[in-house]
Each structure stands twice: as structure tokens, then as C-alpha cells.
Scaffold this active site. Structure first.
Site, PDB file in Angstrom:
ATOM      1  N   LYS A   1      41.385  18.425  74.708  1.00 48.59           N
ATOM      2  CA  LYS A   1      40.028  18.658  75.197  1.00 48.59           C
ATOM      3  C   LYS A   1      38.977  18.178  74.183  1.00 48.59           C
ATOM      4  O   LYS A   1      37.869  17.819  74.568  1.00 48.59           O
ATOM      5  CB  LYS A   1      39.811  20.146  75.476  1.00 48.59           C
ATOM      6  CG  LYS A   1      40.783  20.788  76.448  1.00 48.59           C
ATOM      7  CD  LYS A   1      40.648  20.259  77.851  1.00 48.59           C
ATOM      8  CE  LYS A   1      41.354  21.107  78.901  1.00 48.59           C
ATOM      9  NZ  LYS A   1      42.815  21.112  78.836  1.00 48.59           N
TER      10      LYS A   1
HETATM   11  C1  LIG Z   1      43.749  21.109  79.799  1.00 51.33           C
HETATM   12  C2  LIG Z   1      45.130  20.847  79.360  1.00 51.33           C
HETATM   13  C3  LIG Z   1      46.055  20.194  80.194  1.00 51.33           C
HETATM   14  C4  LIG Z   1      45.710  19.793  81.604  1.00 51.33           C
HETATM   15  O1  LIG Z   1      44.778  18.739  81.657  1.00 51.33           O
HETATM   16  P1  LIG Z   1      43.991  18.425  82.996  1.00 51.33           P
HETATM   17  O2  LIG Z   1      42.983  17.403  82.631  1.00 51.33           O
HETATM   18  O3  LIG Z   1      43.347  19.715  83.405  1.00 51.33           O
HETATM   19  O4  LIG Z   1      44.991  17.960  83.998  1.00 51.33           O
HETATM   20  C5  LIG Z   1      47.315  19.932  79.686  1.00 51.33           C
HETATM   21  N1  LIG Z   1      47.669  20.312  78.442  1.00 51.33           N
HETATM   22  C6  LIG Z   1      46.817  20.954  77.617  1.00 51.33           C
HETATM   23  C7  LIG Z   1      47.279  21.361  76.268  1.00 51.33           C
HETATM   24  C8  LIG Z   1      45.514  21.227  78.035  1.00 51.33           C
HETATM   25  O5  LIG Z   1      44.678  21.856  77.207  1.00 51.33           O
END
Ligand SMILES: *Cc1c(COP(=O)(O)O)cnc(C)c1O
Length: 500
Positions: free
Chosen positions: A113
Site C-alpha cells: 500500500k
Molecule cells: C491490500 C493487500 C492485498 C490486496 O490488494 P488489492 O489491491 O486490494 O487486491 C494483498 N496483500 C496485502 C498484503 C495487502 O495489504
């Protein structure tokens, strides 16, 4: 480049407006009117460039109302060695002849993120300058754990902004929770919600759509915006790392320019993999985008059958950031696949809301199957994959990345596709250390240990240092203790804003 809503209100707006608003007033998501094409010779120019330069090259096509200087300022202040603990920002770990891992977790909160949320606040502040916005922006976030902390880190003490984060009380790990409730900054609010992630996300969406609430906060000179992946400003920086990974593989001599590769993406809200879809549409040579789900396999079923059905038990898994039954960004994909026809999209979304499911047919289903492949991994398979990866490659992965690697093994078994493949790694193993330590050290050694003991044990075992952002978390003062019912999220926002 202009942006339009997936629900078809017919208005065209600039990228600055799309980023500032977050979500369209008609309830839809903003998408670019067209997709820029990046030719192979331009991709070739990326090979010798830094991550920031690669990112700027992608952003300039989508953010055409930003100057080059503005884009360069944003990328340079987001992606540097003060915030990231690796000089390549998004390095590749090469596991095998045709297999690499794209590590997207070297940012301040140890999950992917950060790749978007380190830059989004900078894009937002620039967007406000461009639209002549004189007031302040209130960011509302629903988080399954990782977005919340990454958004708090990105927005803390950013002028003219405030941020409120809602997380499911029982739905996040101890480390994730402590990361959020110890958050510093004068413009931040953090609330636990009695409910799961979908409750928190629905609550936030409802507040966004509520005119009365918008009216109240406007008296305090605030407007709402979103830092969830429904915001285009969150999605577009993610397109960049697909190009960067490709350029890096060429640089390392592992693939030839023009060679098609696969990406395996651990998926929840469909944001990350959708960025991969845009990269593919822009001309990045991608064969398949492999969608990896956990036991909440709603997307796997959708890709295989065309039926999206959220009417199923919500399962808490060892990969909690993917515990999602309503994947918001799928709406963008559907809008793209209908050739920007909002009418069927409105129909599907209203069916989803009313009856909990919808079905896409014929050509659209076939197109989805042409681009994506999908499967899911159970918790047991996830744990086994963490052990296997360590034994086979001497490489430590977190639970989300393990879901990806497990699904890739299933893909290979089903297709024998020899294409070079990149596993998109979404979190540091230390962020989900309890499961990773249990997988690698065994039940006996880890039983009864706190997550913080386990951090140390995992560090010793793997000979990797505990990332800065996770050190001494348990010793920081708790600053946010409030828990709200899912029906009281609106009141929480209002009381936060009145005290600002
Ligand atoms: C948010 C997240 C995901 C999922 O990603 P999306 O963009 O919501 O599909 C997968 N792994 C981790 C560690 C995340 O923080």
C-alpha cells in the site's frame, strides 16, 4: 486526458478533479477516457532509469493536467531512501530461472500500500492547488489492515487535510492494530468498528454518498475524499511498478524486449491486479494476469464462471488483507470490458447491492478469461507454501505472497506455460510474522508467544533485520482507543471533525 464515471453521469473531469473527489457523485468510480499506449522503444528507455523516473514516465500520460516538474516533485518526494529501505524501491528477488518476486514492501509500513499511499497525498495537495480548492479535505478510509496505516503515514500532518480510518475490530493482526492505534499526527483519527472489513467499507461508502453529512462538514470547511483504491490517484502509481518490473528484468538480461511475461497478484479489492490490467492494455507485454485469492474465493469463481456472488460466509484467513467479499475495483474492469458502456455496469452494481450477486455473460466472460487466470489457496496450503519457499529458495515470504506462489504452482500444473513469471509480493514477512514464524519454526517453538517475541525469533531465524516501522511498536503509547458500532460511523466522523 479526461476522466468519466463508471455509472455514466456523462461529465468529463480532469485528473486533479478525479483525485480530489475520490469517488463520483453518482456512486461510480473514475476511469480515464482512453488508455495511453507505451511503445516498446519507450519501455526500452525505462531500462536504465530509476524507479522514480519510470514512475514519472507512466504518470505523465494519465495526469496530463500536471506539469512534468510537478510530477517529478511528487515522485521524488515519495520514492526515496528516507521512506524506503531499499535503493531500488521495488526490487526483484530472483528465485528460479523463470521466476522472480517483485518486493513491494520496502516502504514505511511494510506492505505494498505504501507504493501508492506515499505519493497520493502529494498528488492530492497538487490537485487542490489546480482546482483552486480553498478549503480542506477529509480523507475517509476503510481498511482491512494495511491501507489504514499506510494512509495514516502518508497523510499525517499534511496541510489542509485530515484523515479518519476505520478498521474491523477483530479483523486485523496485532501488529497492524498497534501500527494504527499508536499513530501520531494532529490531523488523524482511528476507530475500530464492530464488524468485518465489508461492514467498514460499506459504512464509508454510505458516508461518502450522504449529502447531509457532506453539508455538516462543509460548515467546518471540509470536503470528503478517499484514499481507498477507489481513488484513481491510488491506482495510477501502481501501474508504474508493472512497467518497472519489466524494465528491470530486461536490465538483468532475464527477458528480451517484447517477451510476454505473467504476473501473479495476491488479490482482495482488485486494485493491484487492475493496475496490472491497465499496464497490459497500455502495451506492456503481459501474457496472463494470475489472480490469487484466499479462501474468500469470490473472485476466483467470478473469473471462472462469470458469476459474482458475495452471498457466502466471510472467512477469516491467515492472509487478512485479502479477506474481502466485495471487490470495488472490479467495477472499473467491467466498465472497460463493456467499452465504457455504463448501463450494464449500473445494472450489475444494483443487482449486487439488492440481491448480492450478478452474472456477466458471453463475450465479456470470454474476454475476462482471455486476460486472467485464477485460483485460490487455503490457509493450510499457505503455510505449506511458506515452508516450501524457504526450503527450496532460502527465501522468506509472508502469507499473502504465499497465496500467490501457491496459485502459481496450480497455474503451472494446469497449463505448463513456460512464460517468465513475476510473483507480486505484497507484504514483508515481518508484517505477518506470527503465521510466518509458525510455518518456519513450528507450533512447538511458537506456541503462546506474543507477536513481538515472534518478530525477534523470526529475525534471528531468517538472519533478516526487523524493519524499522515494526520495531518497538509495543512500547509506543496508544493514542486511539475508540470502538464504534457499524451504524455509528457517521457520528464518529462528525465528532472528529467538530473537534478539529
Ligand atoms: C491490500 C493487500 C492485498 C490486496 O490488494 P488489492 O489491491 O486490494 O487486491 C494483498 N496483500 C496485502 C498484503 C495487502 O495489504
Amino acid at each position: 486526458m479526461f476522466y468519466e464515471s463508471t455509472r455514466g453521469d456523462g461529465k468529463l473531469i480532469t485528473s486533479a478533479e478525479a483525485i480530489q473527489q475520490g469517488i463520483s457523485p453518482d456512486g461510480g468510480l473514475f476511469v480515464p477516457e482512453e488508455k495511453p499506449i507505451i511503445k516498446l522503444d519507450v519501455i526500452n528507455l525505462l531500462v536504465e532509469k530509476s524507479y522514480s523516473e519510470r514512475c514519472a514516465e507512466i504518470l505523465k500520460h494519465y495526469l496530463s493536467d500536471f506539469t512534468n516538474d510537478e510530477i517529478i516533485q511528487c515522485v521524488n518526494s515519495a520514492y526515496n531512501i528516507h521512506s524506503f529501505d531499499h535503493p531500488d524501491i521495488a526490487p526483484l528477488a530472483n528465485l528460479d530461472r523463470g521466476l522472480s518476486v517483485l518486493e513491494l514492501w520496502h516502504g514505511p509500513t511494510c506492505a505494498f500500500k505504501d507504493m501508492a499511499l506515499q505519493i497520493l497525498p502529494r498528488l492530492l495537495v497538487k490537485s487542490m492547488e489546480k482546482t483552486g480548492e480553498a478549503g480542506n479535505i477529509l480523507i475517509l478510509v476503510a481498511t482491512s489492515g494495511d491501507t489504514g496505516k499506510a494512509a495514516l503515514e502518508g497523510f499525517k500532518d499534511v496541510p489542509h487535510t485530515a484523515i479518519v480510518v476505520f478498521y474491523p475490530e477483530q479483523g486485523v493482526s496485532e501488529v497492524q492494530k498497534l501500527q494504527m492505534i499508536t499513530q501520531e499526527g494532529d490531523n488523524v483519527g482511528v476507530f475500530a468498528v464492530r464488524g468485518n472489513f465489508d461492514d467498514a467499507q460499506s459504512g464509508v461508502k454510505e458516508i461518502f454518498g450522504d449529502i447531509a453529512t457532506a453539508d455538516i462538514i462543509s460548515r467546518y470547511n471540509f470536503k470528503f475524499s478517499s484514499a481507498n483504491s477507489i481513488n484513481w490517484g491510488r491506482l495510477v502509481p501502481q501501474v508504474a511498478y508493472y512497467f518497472s518490473a519489466y524494465a528491470e528484468l530486461i536490465k538483468q538480461g532475464r527477458i528480451q524486449l517484447g517477451e510476454k511475461i505473467n504476473f501473479v497478484v495476491p488479490t482482495g479489492n482488485f486494485g493491484n491486479i487492475l493496475a496490472g490490467y491497465y499496464a497490459r492494455e497500455m502495451g506492456l507485454p503481459v501474457n496472463k494476469l494470475i489472480c490469487a485469492s484466499n479462501a474468500n474465493d469470490v473472485l476466483d469463481e467470478f473469473i471462472k464462471t462469470g458469476v459474482y456472488n458475495r452471498m457466502r460466509e466471510f472467512k477469516k484467513t491467515l492472509s487478512p488483507s485479502m479477506d474481502i467479499l466485495i471487490s470495488s475495483n472490479l467495477e472499473r474492469l467491467l466498465f472497460e470490458l463493456t467499452g465504457h458502456d455504463a448501463e450494464p455496469v449500473r445494472k450489475w452494481m444494483s443487482k449486487l447491492k439488492q440481491s448480492g450477486s450478478y452474472e456477466v455473460e458471453g463475450a465479456i466472460r470470454e474476454r475476462i478469461r482471455g486476460i486472467f487466470w485464477s485460483n485460490f489457496a487455503t490457509d493450510k496450503e499457505t503455510m505449506q507454501t511458506i515452508r516450501n519457499a524457504y526450503q527450496r529458495y532460502n527465501y522468506v515470504i509472508d502469507t499473502h505472497t504465499a497465496v500467490g506462489l501457491n496459485v502459481y504452482a496450480k497455474y503451472l500444473a494446469a497449463t505448463a506455460d513456460p512464460s517468465y513469471t513475476v510473483i507480486v509480493s505484497t507484504a514483508s514477512p515481518f508484517k505477518f510474522n506470527a503465521s510466518v514464524a509458525r510455518a518456519l519454526l513450528g507450533e512447538e517453538k511458537t506456541f503462546g508467544r506474543s507477536e513481538f517475541d515472534l518478530l525477534g525469533m523470526l529475525s534471528e531465524f531468517s538472519q533478516m533485520p526487523v524493519p524499522t516501522g515494526l520495531r518497538e511498536l509495543d512500547q509506543r503509547p496508544v493514542l486511539h482507543r475508540q470502538v464504534v458500532e457499524k451504524n455509528n460511523m457517521k457520528q464518529a466522523v462528525l465528532s472528529f471533525i467538530k473537534n478539529k
